[in-house]
Design a protein around this motif. Structure first.
Motif, PDB file in Angstrom:
ATOM      1  N   SER A 122       2.297  10.879   1.848  1.00  8.78           N
ATOM      2  CA  SER A 122       2.578   9.732   0.972  1.00  8.78           C
ATOM      3  C   SER A 122       2.797   8.439   1.760  1.00  8.78           C
ATOM      4  O   SER A 122       2.753   7.360   1.173  1.00  8.78           O
ATOM      5  N   PRO A 125      -2.029   5.097   4.231  1.00  6.00           N
ATOM      6  CA  PRO A 125      -2.566   4.038   3.370  1.00  6.00           C
ATOM      7  C   PRO A 125      -3.050   4.651   2.050  1.00  6.00           C
ATOM      8  O   PRO A 125      -3.520   5.793   2.023  1.00  6.00           O
ATOM      9  N   LYS A 126      -2.927   3.873   0.982  1.00  6.59           N
ATOM     10  CA  LYS A 126      -3.192   4.376  -0.370  1.00  6.59           C
ATOM     11  C   LYS A 126      -4.558   5.053  -0.509  1.00  6.59           C
ATOM     12  O   LYS A 126      -4.671   6.147  -1.071  1.00  6.59           O
ATOM     13  N   GLU A 127      -5.610   4.390   0.038  1.00  8.69           N
ATOM     14  CA  GLU A 127      -6.967   4.978  -0.147  1.00  8.69           C
ATOM     15  C   GLU A 127      -7.111   6.292   0.609  1.00  8.69           C
ATOM     16  O   GLU A 127      -7.796   7.203   0.136  1.00  8.69           O
ATOM     17  N   HIS A 129      -4.688   8.424   1.300  1.00  8.61           N
ATOM     18  CA  HIS A 129      -3.914   9.416   0.547  1.00  8.61           C
ATOM     19  C   HIS A 129      -4.693   9.865  -0.687  1.00  8.61           C
ATOM     20  O   HIS A 129      -4.832  11.064  -0.965  1.00  8.61           O
ATOM     21  N   GLN A 130      -5.269   8.886  -1.415  1.00 12.32           N
ATOM     22  CA  GLN A 130      -5.984   9.200  -2.647  1.00 12.32           C
ATOM     23  C   GLN A 130      -7.218  10.058  -2.371  1.00 12.32           C
ATOM     24  O   GLN A 130      -7.498  11.029  -3.095  1.00 12.32           O
TER      25      GLN A 130
END
Ligand code: IPE
Ligand code: IPE
Ligand code: MG
Length: 261
Positions: A122, A125-127, A129-130
């Motif tokens: 978590s 970086p967001k991308e 993780h996604q």
């Protein structure tokens, strides 16, 4: 003159693959993929050139492991300490993870390989993780082999998190501190659903663990290869497995006891 088919037959006969005892395979292999930067340096290129070429070895080793019948393959891709690297390198690596995971998804599904990840996911970086969450969801029912990426992982972080969960469970009365067992610890690690690796390989001639699976490697056989990761191919993996199979694993017993059992 040998024709092509005969040449191919001869070359596979020579492969370490044929010497591997398929009944004594490690169930779980863990690899510290090291040496990308030095590999790039040899070609006078920036370090990220090494990381990009390292992806080819990831593909080869994953394929070879699945073909052999290895059930779990864990690859150390990014440690918590790796954030200390130059920002350009870190950013490129994070993007490379997104691109690679998305690009390889159909191959993973075609080959019936489940993707899992361990580490402080978590905080990625967001991308990144996604992309991992999407790939894990899409491959969750595959059961030929589990490919585990250790990403933003460090063993001391994992053990500290385990201690937090354990102490919370004790304070909530779910278990008593006197009764804590090794299983209670294992159940609270990121690797709780995987068996311990029997074989740990590190490439690039470095002889250290670098904060990788300290608990889980307690009885693993350690194999150190001088090959830099982007040069590490199927044949190198076979050689490491052969090295593993030549060893006597004693688990605290005497050699005589092991031979008898
Ligand atoms: C391993 O290769 C890949 C990562 C740690 C992400 P390195 O980048 O550590 O390569 P060397 O050790 O500097 O050659
Ligand atoms: C270990 O390699 C981490 C990964 C392979 C992801 P490093 O290259 O970061 O390890 P050290 O710093 O040389 O110990
Ligand atoms: Mg390194």
């Amino acid at each position: 003159m040998l024709n092509f088919a005969a040449f191919l037959a001869l070359s596979t006969m020579d492969s370490a693959f044929n010497l591997i005892d398929k009944n004594k395979l490690p169930k779980h292999i863990a690899i510290i993929m090291d040496g990308n930067g030095r590999w790039a340096q040899r070609y006078g290129k920036p370090r990220v050139f090494g990381h990009r070429n390292g992806v080819k070895s990831v593909r080869e080793v994953t394929e070879a492991s699945a073909e052999l019948g290895i059930k779990y393959l864990t690859l150390y891709a990014f440690s918590k300490e790796n954030w200390k690297r130059p920002i350009m390198e870190v950013n490129t690596l994070m993007k490379l993870f997104v691109i690679t995971v998305s690009k390889e998804l159909s191959t993973l599904n075609k080959n019936n390989i489940r993707l899992k990840a361990i580490g402080d996911l978590s905080s990625l970086p967001k991308e990144t993780h996604q992309a991992l969450l999407d790939a894990m969801e899409s491959t969750k029912n595959n059961d030929r082999m589990t490919l585990v990426l250790a990403l933003n992982y460090s063993s001391r972080w994992e053990l500290t998190e385990m201690a937090k969960i354990l102490s919370k469970d004790v304070s909530q009365g779910l278990l008593s501190s006197e009764d804590i067992t090794e299983s209670d610890i294992e159940e609270r690690l990121c690797t709780s659903t995987f068996p311990d690796p029997e074989l740990m390989i590190r490439t690039s001639g470095e002889h250290r663990i670098s904060n990788f699976l300290l608990w889980q490697l307690s009885y693993a056989e350690l194999v150190f290869s001088d090959t830099l990761w982007p040069d590490f191919k199927k044949e190198d993996l076979y050689e490491c497995i052969l090295d593993f199979q030549r060893r006597e694993r004693r688990f605290g017993m005497t050699g005589e006891q092991v031979v008898k059992s």
